[in-house]
Write an enzyme that holds these catalytic residues in place. Structure first.
Site, PDB file in Angstrom:
ATOM      1  CG  HIS A 112       2.684   0.653  -3.833  1.00 46.16           C
ATOM      2  ND1 HIS A 112       1.724   0.039  -4.613  1.00 46.16           N
ATOM      3  CD2 HIS A 112       3.018  -0.269  -2.897  1.00 46.16           C
ATOM      4  CE1 HIS A 112       1.490  -1.180  -4.160  1.00 46.16           C
ATOM      5  NE2 HIS A 112       2.274  -1.392  -3.119  1.00 46.16           N
ATOM      6  CG  ASP A 142       0.569   1.161  -7.619  1.00 43.59           C
ATOM      7  OD1 ASP A 142       1.676   1.728  -7.477  1.00 43.59           O
ATOM      8  OD2 ASP A 142       0.145   0.285  -6.835  1.00 43.59           O
ATOM      9  CB  SER A 215       2.780  -4.587  -3.499  1.00 39.00           C
ATOM     10  OG  SER A 215       1.746  -4.338  -2.581  1.00 39.00           O
TER      11      SER A 215
END
Length: 472
Positions: A112, A142, A215
Site C-alpha cells: 500500500h 501487503d 508502514s
C-alpha cells in the site's frame, strides 16, 4: 542509642531501595547499539502518482473529499474540462518506510506504500536518493519488493518470526509523518492475529507506537534481527492507540522470494468457504470443544471437491498441525506450494477421519459468487416457522446445487429468531442433506428438543452454518 539504630535502619532501607532500582534498571534493555547497527539499512520511501485533478483547487475552492457524494459529483460535473476533453491532472504524493535486505539493492516495504505509483524514490540515511523499480507486489499480504541500483549497501539481519514470544521486547524504525528514522519500542502483545479481510497473514500484534509513515518499516527483536514489517494499526482517532500489527518476516520473505523469481505469488488453495465453530455448532457436530474450520461451501471442481471434502466437515488439523480457529486454515494452506499433498483430519458425522488431497493454486479472483431466485410455488409448513419450496431446475443450475429448498415466508419461531429470510436456500438440516421439501419436512419433524441443531443456509451466494434450539 535509639537514634543511631533509627539512622541505621533508615540508611539500610535506602540502600535496599537503591539496589532494587538498580536491579530494575539492569532489567530494562538498552537499545542504543541496536539502533546504531540497524538504522543504516532503514530507508524512507516516497512516491508520486499522477491522478485526475478535481479542478476545484484551480478555482480556489477547497478539496472536495470532505463533501457529501451528491454535492461532490455536482461540483465535479460543473468543472470545465481541459481542451480536447482531457481531465486535468495533479500529482499525489505518499510517504512510507522500508529496509534493504541485500547489498545489491533489494528493498522490502508494504504494497500500500507503493501501489499505483508512477515514481518511487528511496532515501538512504545519508540523505542520498535513488529511484526504485517495482519488482513485484502482493496485495493479499501487503508486501512489495523494490530494487535500487547500488553496491555494498547496508543490510538488515533477518530473524525468525516463529521464534518470537509474546511479551518479548521489539523495536520499530521508520518515518512517521515524515520524521525520518524515528525509533519506538514496545512488546509483542499477541501472535497469529487475523484481521478482517486479511486471510493470509498471521499478524504480530504489538504495542509499539506506529503512525502514518511507519508502514513498510522493520520490526526488530533485541538481537537486531527483523522479525516483521509494520503494516497496520487499529485506531478510532487516525493515530496510534496501542494496537499495531506487523507482517511476520517469514511470510514476507516467502512472498519476496517468489516476486524476485517470477514477479507473482502462487499460494495454496483448497476451494472451500469456511466459518468459525462456536459452542453451539460444536455441540451440533458432536465435538468436545469449539475448534477447527467448518466447511460451509465446496467449490465445484476445486481441490477440496476432488479430494473428497464435504460440506459439514470440520477440519481439525493440516498435516498434524491443529486448526484452533478457522482463520488458521488460510494461513496454513496459503503457504503451501500448489500441488503439495496434505493430510486433513476432519470430523464428519460424529467420527474422525483423514483425507489426503493435493492443494491447488489460488485463482486470481477467488471471490466466487452465486445467485438465487425463482418463482413462487406452493408453501410447506414445518416446526421451524418457515414456508419452503423446492428449487427450480434453473435455480439448481445457477446455484450449482443438486437439491435444497428455498424459503418463501418466515412466519416466526426459530426461523425468525436466527434471522432467516425469504430467498435463503437450505441445503442441510441437523447434519442431513436436504434434497426436497419432503426430505426437509421429514427431518424437521424428527428434530431433537433442547439441543443445538445445525442448518446450512445459502444467502446471496455465500454459505454458512447456523444453529438453533427447539423447545418442548
Amino acid at each position: 542509642m535509639k537514634m543511631v539504630r533509627s539512622w541505621f535502619v533508615a540508611m539500610f532501607g535506602l540502600w535496599l531501595a537503591t539496589q532494587a532500582a538498580m536491579a530494575q534498571a539492569v532489567d530494562l534493555p538498552d537499545f542504543t547499539q541496536l539502533v546504531e547497527q540497524a538504522s543504516p539499512a532503514v530507508v524512507n520511501i516516497s512516491t508520486r502518482q499522477k491522478v485526475p485533478a478535481n479542478g476545484i483547487s484551480q478555482l480556489g475552492i477547497p478539496d472536495l473529499e470532505g463533501l457529501p457524494p451528491m454535492f461532490r459529483e455536482f461540483f465535479e460535473r460543473s468543472i470545465p474540462r481541459a481542451p480536447g476533453g482531457r481531465q486535468p491532472q495533479r500529482e499525489a504524493q505518499s510517504l512510507g518506510s522500508g529496509f534493504i535486505i541485500s547489498d545489491d539493492g533489494y528493498v522490502l516495504t508494504n504494497n500500500h506504500v507503493v501501489a499505483d505509483a508512477d515514481e518511487i524514490m528511496v532515501r538512504l540515511p545519508d540523505r542520498s536518493e535513488l529511484e526504485a523499480k517495482l519488482i513485484g507486489a502482493d496485495p493479499r499480504t501487503d508486501v512489495a519488493l523494490l530494487k535500487v541500483e547500488g553496491k555494498n549497501l547496508p543490510t538488515v539481519k533477518l530473524g525468525d518470526s516463529n521464534a518470537l514470544k509474546v511479551g518479548a521486547w521489539v523495536l520499530a524504525i521508520g518515518s512517521p509523518f515524515g520524521f525520518d528514522h524515528s525509533v519506538t519500542t514496545g512488546i509483542v502483545s499477541a501472535k497469529g492475529r487475523s484481521l478482517p479481510n486479511e486471510n493470509y497473514v498471521p499478524f504480530i500484534q504489538t504495542d509499539v507506537a506506529i503512525n502514518p509513515g511507519n508502514s513498510g518499516g522493520p520490526l526488530f527483536n533485541l538481537d537486531g534481527e527483523v522479525v516483521g514489517i509494520n503494516s497496520q494499526i487499529f485506531t478510532r482517532s487516525g493515530g496510534f492507540m496501542g494496537l499495531s500489527f506487523a507482517i511476520p518476516i517469514d511470510v514476507a520473505m516467502n512472498v519476496a522470494d517468489q516476486l524476485k523469481k517470477t514477479g507473482k505469488v502462487d499460494r495454496g488453495w483448497l476451494g472451500v468457504v469456511i466459518q468459525e465453530v462456536n459452542r453451539d455448532l460444536a455441540e451440533s457436530f458432536g465435538l468436545e470443544r469449539p475448534a477447527g474450520a467448518l466447511v460451509a461451501q465446496v467449490m465445484e471442481d476445486g481441490p477440496a471437491a476432488k479430494g473428497g471434502l464435504q460440506v459439514g466437515d470440520v477440519i481439525l488439523s493440516v498435516d498434524g498441525q491443529p486448526v484452533i480457529m478457522s482463520a488458521d486454515l488460510p494461513h496454513m494452506v496459503g503457504t503451501l506450494k500448489p500441488g503439495t499433498k496434505v493430510v486433513l483430519e476432519v470430523a464428519r458425522e460424529g467420527s474422525r477421519q483423514k483425507i489426503t488431497l493435493a492443494v491447488g493454486s489460488m485463482p486470481a479472483d477467488d471471490d466466487q459468487q452465486m445467485a438465487s431466485g425463482g418463482n413462487a410455488v406452493p408453501k410447506s409448513d414445518n416446526r421451524l416457522g418457515a414456508s419452503v419450496s423446492d428449487l427450480t431446475s434453473q435455480q439448481k443450475k445457477s446455484l450449482e446445487l443438486s437439491g435444497g429448498v428455498v424459503i418463501r415466508e418466515v412466519q416466526g419461531g426459530p426461523a425468525a429468531m436466527v434471522g432467516l429470510r425469504p430467498g435463503d436456500v437450505i441445503t442441510h438440516l441437523n447434519n442431513q442433506s436436504i434434497d426436497s421439501v419432503a426430505t426437509f419436512d421429514k427431518v424437521a419433524k424428527s428434530l431433537p428438543t433442547n439441543r443445538s441443531v445445525s442448518m446450512r443456509v445459502l444467502r446471496e451466494g455465500r454459505a454458512s452454518f447456523i444453529t438453533f434450539k427447539l423447545g418442548e
